[in-house]
Design a protein around this motif. Structure first.
Motif, PDB file in Angstrom:
ATOM      1  N   SER A 175      -9.943  -2.480   4.124  1.00 19.50           N
ATOM      2  CA  SER A 175     -10.312  -3.661   3.539  1.00 19.50           C
ATOM      3  C   SER A 175      -9.730  -4.090   2.706  1.00 19.50           C
ATOM      4  O   SER A 175      -8.980  -2.842   1.990  1.00 19.50           O
ATOM      5  CB  SER A 175     -11.786  -3.635   3.256  1.00 19.50           C
ATOM      6  N   VAL A 192      -1.443   4.204  -1.301  1.00 17.36           N
ATOM      7  CA  VAL A 192      -2.736   3.794  -0.878  1.00 17.36           C
ATOM      8  C   VAL A 192      -2.744   4.121   1.039  1.00 17.36           C
ATOM      9  O   VAL A 192      -1.889   3.685   1.562  1.00 17.36           O
ATOM     10  CB  VAL A 192      -3.304   2.536  -1.157  1.00 17.36           C
ATOM     11  N   CYS A 232      -8.707   2.916   3.920  1.00 10.00           N
ATOM     12  CA  CYS A 232      -9.169   2.078   2.926  1.00 10.00           C
ATOM     13  C   CYS A 232      -9.323   0.625   4.043  1.00 10.00           C
ATOM     14  O   CYS A 232      -8.052  -0.019   4.148  1.00 10.00           O
ATOM     15  CB  CYS A 232      -8.518   1.539   1.806  1.00 10.00           C
ATOM     16  N   THR A 237       1.054  -1.127  -0.084  1.00  2.92           N
ATOM     17  CA  THR A 237       0.171   0.089  -0.035  1.00  2.92           C
ATOM     18  C   THR A 237       0.836   1.150  -0.198  1.00  2.92           C
ATOM     19  O   THR A 237       0.516   2.284  -0.591  1.00  2.92           O
ATOM     20  CB  THR A 237      -0.878   0.285   1.164  1.00  2.92           C
ATOM     21  N   SER A 275      -9.491  -1.387  -5.106  1.00  2.00           N
ATOM     22  CA  SER A 275     -10.072  -0.450  -5.623  1.00  2.00           C
ATOM     23  C   SER A 275      -9.091   0.829  -5.953  1.00  2.00           C
ATOM     24  O   SER A 275      -9.307   1.250  -7.014  1.00  2.00           O
ATOM     25  CB  SER A 275     -11.388  -0.196  -5.054  1.00  2.00           C
ATOM     26  N   GLN A 276      -8.768   1.252  -4.648  1.00  2.00           N
ATOM     27  CA  GLN A 276      -7.779   2.635  -4.957  1.00  2.00           C
ATOM     28  C   GLN A 276      -6.699   2.277  -5.894  1.00  2.00           C
ATOM     29  O   GLN A 276      -6.499   3.295  -6.487  1.00  2.00           O
ATOM     30  CB  GLN A 276      -7.438   3.041  -3.439  1.00  2.00           C
ATOM     31  N   ALA A 289     -10.651  -4.877  -0.259  1.00  2.00           N
ATOM     32  CA  ALA A 289     -11.521  -4.500  -1.665  1.00  2.00           C
ATOM     33  C   ALA A 289     -11.189  -3.085  -1.697  1.00  2.00           C
ATOM     34  O   ALA A 289     -11.086  -2.679  -2.875  1.00  2.00           O
ATOM     35  CB  ALA A 289     -12.943  -5.004  -1.398  1.00  2.00           C
ATOM     36  N   GLN A 290     -11.358  -2.209  -0.615  1.00  2.00           N
ATOM     37  CA  GLN A 290     -11.090  -0.886  -0.740  1.00  2.00           C
ATOM     38  C   GLN A 290      -9.899  -0.596  -1.182  1.00  2.00           C
ATOM     39  O   GLN A 290      -9.411   0.361  -2.205  1.00  2.00           O
ATOM     40  CB  GLN A 290     -11.348  -0.295   0.611  1.00  2.00           C
ATOM     41  N   ILE A 291      -8.555  -1.110  -0.839  1.00  2.00           N
ATOM     42  CA  ILE A 291      -7.387  -1.124  -1.414  1.00  2.00           C
ATOM     43  C   ILE A 291      -7.159  -1.292  -2.650  1.00  2.00           C
ATOM     44  O   ILE A 291      -6.753  -0.669  -3.358  1.00  2.00           O
ATOM     45  CB  ILE A 291      -6.386  -2.020  -0.446  1.00  2.00           C
ATOM     46  N   TYR A 310      -8.137   2.304  -9.424  1.00  2.00           N
ATOM     47  CA  TYR A 310      -8.102   3.806  -9.900  1.00  2.00           C
ATOM     48  C   TYR A 310      -6.879   4.588 -10.164  1.00  2.00           C
ATOM     49  O   TYR A 310      -6.725   5.395 -10.921  1.00  2.00           O
ATOM     50  CB  TYR A 310      -8.928   4.584  -8.790  1.00  2.00           C
TER      51      TYR A 310
END
Length: 206
Positions: free
Chosen positions: A155, A148, A153, A143, A161-162, A157-159, A165
């Protein structure tokens, strides 16, 4: 300390400093259908396994913990019965009834290396966290390299997703023109189009 909708964490503040320390449970970053063992295997150094031993936490209480942990004799097999949950502790399979003979034999071998149960408890706690340090550091490193914020974030999943993007943004050119011209100025909804749209949803649900 946490719930199904709020991540388990502890925030430590000090009146002399203008920042807080947040201690977040690593389980917050592990999907519900995954285990700590899988997390270690996925993010840890190849060859490192979750080698957590067993310990009968329910064999003593606040009133007698000093007396029990001060004994030099090993725990009995009955001590590994979890009275709180009415089940036996099993390192290999938590759903299997009764501690296995193999687990208890391994515990007896380990216990001979310690002066008393206090020393074995210290050994157990160290093993409990040591195997998690490497995979947690690896996740933090990933991360960090991807810029990130793990505190924002909480989770995997959030990591993920970041990071996705971020890769999309890296290819974005602020000076480029992204106007899409396809020759159609308007879109008309027809009965034929709508019937096919509904048919597609029906097939998808099936």
């Amino acid at each position: 300390m946490g719930s199904t909708t709020q991540a388990k964490q502890t925030v430590v503040s000090h009146q002399d400093y203008d920042f807080d320390l947040r201690f977040i449970d690593i389980l917050s970053f592990i999907p519900p259908n995954k285990t700590l063992k899988q997390f270690v295997e996925k993010f840890g150094t190849k060859g490192i396994k979750l080698t957590k031993r067993i310990f009968p936490h329910g064999s003593f209480n606040y009133d007698n913990y000093k007396q029990v942990l001060g004994l030099t004799t090993p725990f009995t097999k009955d001590d590994f019965y979890d009275k709180l949950n009415n089940k036996n502790i099993n390192r290999v399979d938590a759903n299997r009834v009764g501690i296995s003979d193999e687990d208890y034999e391994q515990y007896n071998k380990d216990s001979t290396n310690f002066q008393d149960k206090w020393a074995y408890l210290k050994h157990y706690n160290i093993r409990d966290v040591t195997c998690m340090i490497n995979p947690i550091n690896h996740l933090i490193q990933i991360t960090w390299e991807e810029k990130v914020d793990m505190l924002a974030c909480i989770s995997l999943a959030q990591i993920a997703s970041q990071i996705i993007y971020k890769y999309c943004y890296d290819k974005f050119d602020i000076n480029a023109s992204y106007n899409i011209v396809n020759g159609f100025e308007q879109f008309e909804v027809t009965q034929y189009w709508w019937n096919n749209k509904v048919k597609g949803y029906i097939n998808q649900d099936e």
